[in-house]
Motif scaffolding. Structure first.
Motif, PDB file in Angstrom:
ATOM      1  N   ARG A 128      -3.143  12.374  -2.604  1.00 14.87           N
ATOM      2  CA  ARG A 128      -2.754  12.537  -3.997  1.00 14.87           C
ATOM      3  C   ARG A 128      -1.545  11.657  -4.275  1.00 14.87           C
ATOM      4  O   ARG A 128      -0.479  11.856  -3.704  1.00 14.87           O
ATOM      5  CB  ARG A 128      -2.401  14.000  -4.272  1.00 14.87           C
ATOM      6  CG  ARG A 128      -2.102  14.271  -5.724  1.00 14.87           C
ATOM      7  CD  ARG A 128      -1.905  15.729  -5.941  1.00 14.87           C
ATOM      8  NE  ARG A 128      -3.121  16.382  -5.473  1.00 14.87           N
ATOM      9  CZ  ARG A 128      -3.593  17.509  -5.949  1.00 14.87           C
ATOM     10  NH1 ARG A 128      -2.949  18.140  -6.880  1.00 14.87           N
ATOM     11  NH2 ARG A 128      -4.704  18.026  -5.493  1.00 14.87           N
ATOM     12  N   ASP A 129      -1.740  10.660  -5.099  1.00 13.42           N
ATOM     13  CA  ASP A 129      -0.651   9.751  -5.461  1.00 13.42           C
ATOM     14  C   ASP A 129      -1.017   9.140  -6.808  1.00 13.42           C
ATOM     15  O   ASP A 129      -1.922   8.302  -6.895  1.00 13.42           O
ATOM     16  CB  ASP A 129      -0.484   8.676  -4.395  1.00 13.42           C
ATOM     17  CG  ASP A 129       0.721   7.795  -4.649  1.00 13.42           C
ATOM     18  OD1 ASP A 129       0.868   7.260  -5.767  1.00 13.42           O
ATOM     19  OD2 ASP A 129       1.523   7.630  -3.709  1.00 13.42           O
ATOM     20  N   GLU A 130      -0.310   9.569  -7.846  1.00 16.65           N
ATOM     21  CA  GLU A 130      -0.640   9.139  -9.205  1.00 16.65           C
ATOM     22  C   GLU A 130      -0.554   7.627  -9.376  1.00 16.65           C
ATOM     23  O   GLU A 130      -1.421   7.012  -9.993  1.00 16.65           O
ATOM     24  CB  GLU A 130       0.251   9.838 -10.246  1.00 16.65           C
ATOM     25  CG  GLU A 130      -0.011  11.320 -10.386  1.00 16.65           C
ATOM     26  CD  GLU A 130       0.788  12.169  -9.385  1.00 16.65           C
ATOM     27  OE1 GLU A 130       1.600  11.609  -8.610  1.00 16.65           O
ATOM     28  OE2 GLU A 130       0.572  13.387  -9.375  1.00 16.65           O
ATOM     29  N   SER A 131       0.471   7.020  -8.800  1.00 14.55           N
ATOM     30  CA  SER A 131       0.652   5.577  -8.974  1.00 14.55           C
ATOM     31  C   SER A 131      -0.443   4.782  -8.282  1.00 14.55           C
ATOM     32  O   SER A 131      -0.992   3.833  -8.852  1.00 14.55           O
ATOM     33  CB  SER A 131       2.016   5.149  -8.420  1.00 14.55           C
ATOM     34  OG  SER A 131       3.051   5.787  -9.119  1.00 14.55           O
ATOM     35  N   VAL A 132      -0.759   5.166  -7.052  1.00 11.67           N
ATOM     36  CA  VAL A 132      -1.813   4.452  -6.333  1.00 11.67           C
ATOM     37  C   VAL A 132      -3.162   4.700  -7.010  1.00 11.67           C
ATOM     38  O   VAL A 132      -3.977   3.781  -7.120  1.00 11.67           O
ATOM     39  CB  VAL A 132      -1.840   4.855  -4.839  1.00 11.67           C
ATOM     40  CG1 VAL A 132      -3.046   4.256  -4.133  1.00 11.67           C
ATOM     41  CG2 VAL A 132      -0.548   4.418  -4.151  1.00 11.67           C
ATOM     42  N   THR A 133      -3.376   5.915  -7.496  1.00 10.82           N
ATOM     43  CA  THR A 133      -4.614   6.204  -8.227  1.00 10.82           C
ATOM     44  C   THR A 133      -4.717   5.325  -9.467  1.00 10.82           C
ATOM     45  O   THR A 133      -5.786   4.781  -9.768  1.00 10.82           O
ATOM     46  CB  THR A 133      -4.689   7.694  -8.611  1.00 10.82           C
ATOM     47  OG1 THR A 133      -4.665   8.466  -7.413  1.00 10.82           O
ATOM     48  CG2 THR A 133      -5.950   8.005  -9.394  1.00 10.82           C
ATOM     49  N   ALA A 134      -3.614   5.165 -10.180  1.00 11.92           N
ATOM     50  CA  ALA A 134      -3.611   4.309 -11.364  1.00 11.92           C
ATOM     51  C   ALA A 134      -3.945   2.864 -10.981  1.00 11.92           C
ATOM     52  O   ALA A 134      -4.745   2.197 -11.649  1.00 11.92           O
ATOM     53  CB  ALA A 134      -2.255   4.377 -12.058  1.00 11.92           C
ATOM     54  N   LEU A 135      -3.355   2.397  -9.888  1.00 12.16           N
ATOM     55  CA  LEU A 135      -3.634   1.033  -9.437  1.00 12.16           C
ATOM     56  C   LEU A 135      -5.107   0.869  -9.073  1.00 12.16           C
ATOM     57  O   LEU A 135      -5.773  -0.073  -9.528  1.00 12.16           O
ATOM     58  CB  LEU A 135      -2.755   0.680  -8.228  1.00 12.16           C
ATOM     59  CG  LEU A 135      -3.026  -0.670  -7.579  1.00 12.16           C
ATOM     60  CD1 LEU A 135      -2.749  -1.815  -8.542  1.00 12.16           C
ATOM     61  CD2 LEU A 135      -2.227  -0.811  -6.302  1.00 12.16           C
ATOM     62  N   THR A 192      -7.714   2.670  -9.940  1.00 14.24           N
ATOM     63  CA  THR A 192      -8.582   2.831 -11.104  1.00 14.24           C
ATOM     64  C   THR A 192      -8.573   1.564 -11.957  1.00 14.24           C
ATOM     65  O   THR A 192      -9.619   1.096 -12.415  1.00 14.24           O
ATOM     66  CB  THR A 192      -8.122   4.037 -11.950  1.00 14.24           C
ATOM     67  OG1 THR A 192      -8.181   5.204 -11.118  1.00 14.24           O
ATOM     68  CG2 THR A 192      -8.998   4.232 -13.164  1.00 14.24           C
ATOM     69  N   THR A 193      -7.410   0.987 -12.130  1.00 16.12           N
ATOM     70  CA  THR A 193      -7.291  -0.246 -12.905  1.00 16.12           C
ATOM     71  C   THR A 193      -7.991  -1.398 -12.196  1.00 16.12           C
ATOM     72  O   THR A 193      -8.694  -2.194 -12.827  1.00 16.12           O
ATOM     73  CB  THR A 193      -5.808  -0.575 -13.159  1.00 16.12           C
ATOM     74  OG1 THR A 193      -5.215   0.516 -13.868  1.00 16.12           O
ATOM     75  CG2 THR A 193      -5.650  -1.849 -13.966  1.00 16.12           C
TER      76      THR A 193
END
Length: 130
Positions: A55-62, A64-65
């Protein structure tokens, strides 16, 4: 045993007791090696999942982008492949492969003894199951 990383680790592993003999090897390495072999067996038999989650919001955002920007995904992925000394193959890259490469690079840089131990365990598992 179709995981290409395990296959690669098996090929890199030589039949030696290098880790067991090393003075730098942390205590309990033999137990950890056996636990890793057991875990590989459980994964191979389906008793344990082949995946892991973080669980890591920043890595998930990266990630997903990057899924929506193939050129950027390939740039990051081929950079990771290169750092790990792997053949550069953009066709192999997806979110999962990016995470696997990044984890392996992190282990290699921060905890190479554990990556070596994983290679030894993979080789031992392969020897026991040939």
């Amino acid at each position: 045993m179709s995981d290409p990383d395990l296959e690669e680790l098996r090929q890199q592993t030589q039949r030696t007791d290098r880790l067991a003999e090393s003075a730098d090897t942390p205590p309990g390495t033999d137990d950890l090696l056996e636990d890793l072999v057991d875990a590989l067996s459980a994964i191979d038999s389906g008793e344990q999942a082949k995946t892991f989650a973080a669980r890591d919001e920043s890595v998930t955002a990266l990630l997903t982008t990057l899924d929506e920007r193939r050129d950027d995904l390939e740039a990051l992925g081929t950079s990771l492949q290169g750092e790990l000394g792997r053949e550069i193959d953009p066709s192999e890259l997806d979110r999962s492969e990016i995470v696997r490469l990044a984890v392996r690079l992190g282990l290699r840089e921060a905890a190479p003894d554990y990556l070596d131990l994983l290679a030894e365990a993979s080789g031992e598992y392969a020897r026991r199951n040939v």
